[in-house]
Scaffold this motif. Structure first.
Motif, PDB file in Angstrom:
ATOM      1  N   GLN A  36       0.848  -1.182   0.000  1.00 50.71           N
ATOM      2  CA  GLN A  36       0.000   0.000   0.000  1.00 50.71           C
ATOM      3  C   GLN A  36       0.888   1.237   0.000  1.00 50.71           C
ATOM      4  O   GLN A  36       2.023   1.192   0.466  1.00 50.71           O
ATOM      5  N   GLN A  37       0.377   2.328  -0.497  1.00 54.55           N
ATOM      6  CA  GLN A  37       1.144   3.567  -0.558  1.00 54.55           C
ATOM      7  C   GLN A  37       1.234   4.184   0.838  1.00 54.55           C
ATOM      8  O   GLN A  37       0.217   4.530   1.437  1.00 54.55           O
ATOM      9  N   PRO A  38       2.441   4.338   1.371  1.00 56.84           N
ATOM     10  CA  PRO A  38       2.564   4.887   2.724  1.00 56.84           C
ATOM     11  C   PRO A  38       2.404   6.400   2.750  1.00 56.84           C
ATOM     12  O   PRO A  38       2.719   7.098   1.778  1.00 56.84           O
ATOM     13  N   LYS A  39       1.920   6.908   3.882  1.00 51.83           N
ATOM     14  CA  LYS A  39       1.842   8.352   4.111  1.00 51.83           C
ATOM     15  C   LYS A  39       2.975   8.832   5.009  1.00 51.83           C
ATOM     16  O   LYS A  39       3.295  10.020   5.035  1.00 51.83           O
ATOM     17  N   TYR A  40       3.585   7.880   5.748  1.00 45.44           N
ATOM     18  CA  TYR A  40       4.666   8.220   6.671  1.00 45.44           C
ATOM     19  C   TYR A  40       5.722   7.122   6.606  1.00 45.44           C
ATOM     20  O   TYR A  40       5.428   5.977   6.252  1.00 45.44           O
ATOM     21  N   LYS A  41       6.949   7.497   6.964  1.00 49.12           N
ATOM     22  CA  LYS A  41       8.051   6.536   7.004  1.00 49.12           C
ATOM     23  C   LYS A  41       8.774   6.675   8.344  1.00 49.12           C
ATOM     24  O   LYS A  41       9.334   7.731   8.642  1.00 49.12           O
ATOM     25  N   PHE A  42       8.761   5.580   9.129  1.00 47.84           N
ATOM     26  CA  PHE A  42       9.366   5.595  10.463  1.00 47.84           C
ATOM     27  C   PHE A  42      10.438   4.515  10.566  1.00 47.84           C
ATOM     28  O   PHE A  42      10.350   3.469   9.924  1.00 47.84           O
ATOM     29  N   TYR A  43      11.416   4.766  11.416  1.00 45.81           N
ATOM     30  CA  TYR A  43      12.469   3.788  11.684  1.00 45.81           C
ATOM     31  C   TYR A  43      12.657   3.699  13.201  1.00 45.81           C
ATOM     32  O   TYR A  43      12.241   4.595  13.947  1.00 45.81           O
ATOM     33  N   PRO A  44      13.264   2.623  13.698  1.00 46.67           N
ATOM     34  CA  PRO A  44      13.259   2.360  15.142  1.00 46.67           C
ATOM     35  C   PRO A  44      13.843   3.458  16.016  1.00 46.67           C
ATOM     36  O   PRO A  44      13.266   3.782  17.067  1.00 46.67           O
TER      37      PRO A  44
END
Length: 247
Positions: free
Chosen positions: A6-14
């Motif tokens: 799915q197309q993401p709206k946000y990108k997070f990393y640990p």
């Protein structure tokens, strides 16, 4: 357990999730010894500025971080290029390793040979630096979670930590133990647990956490939704739009 893209709206990393957790619990930092000369407001403002700097990818220097990266690379070298690693073992007592940074500068560190050999043997046969990437559905849209796990071996994921002082369970609130197994499970891997493998360069320690996909999904969703609410409230302060999947 693979999910449709799915197309993401946000990108997070640990480490971003970690820093946001630190910000949410910033009041607990007020009484720490290193904050004795600061007011409570100054402590909270300082932690928030660190969070915003991370979101905006402001460069920073940290000898402790460089030392940890160098040690991690040395362990990976023992897995990927045993001949080159064994050449370093010819040094008596300690092992010296030179880290090359992204900007081309170098930093040289010396590690106790016994600790290096212990970690090299412990992770023999593992796969280093595995890309972990997956999606998380929240009430605000889809979040892409991503990052590189230090080591994967059979059904276990590992993260190597270096610290000047250790007490159990130092990494209990860390989000790597959720993000990496969660993403790998979506790629069809069977992951049973996560371990922080830690050294203070005198001894080694382990923190083991069993992995449950649904519990991690719920924890990640709740934490990510709070982070999204913060990001939208502070959008005018965010100059690097990668976190909004706008790159």
């Amino acid at each position: 357990m693979q999910k449709q893209q799915q197309q993401p709206k946000y990108k997070f990393y640990p480490s971003l999730l970690d820093k946001f957790g630190e910000y949410l619990n910033s009041a607990a930092q007020v009484d720490k010894p290193w904050n004795v000369d600061k007011t409570p407001d100054e402590v909270v403002e300082g932690i928030e500025q660190e969070l915003l700097n991370m979101i905006n990818r402001v460069p920073f220097e940290s000898e402790a971080t460089d030392r940890g990266t160098a040690f991690n690379e040395l362990v990976d070298l023992s897995i990927e290029n045993r001949k080159q690693f064994n050449q370093l073992l010819n040094e008596p007592g300690n092992i010296t390793y030179t880290l090359t940074k992204k900007d081309g500068r170098t930093a040289t560190f010396t590690f106790p040979r016994s600790i290096v050999e212990e970690f090299a043997e412990y992770f023999r046969g593992s796969i280093p630096q595995v890309l972990c990437q997956g999606t998380l559905t929240t009430k605000y849209g889809v979040v892409e979670l991503y990052g590189y796990s230090d080591e994967v071996k059979q059904d276990m994921v590992y993260d190597i930590k270096t610290t000047s002082q250790y007490s159990f369970p130092k990494y209990h609130n860390g989000w790597q133990k959720h993000v990496y197994p969660f993403c790998l499970t979506q790629r069809g891997c069977h992951i049973s647990g996560f371990e922080y493998t830690i050294t203070d360069f005198r001894n080694s320690y382990q923190e083991y956490y069993p992995f449950n996909y649904w519990k991690s999904e719920e924890a990640l969703r709740l934490h990510s939704e709070r982070l999204i609410e913060y990001l939208e409230a502070k959008r005018e302060l965010i100059t690097d739009k990668k976190i909004f999947a706008e790159e």
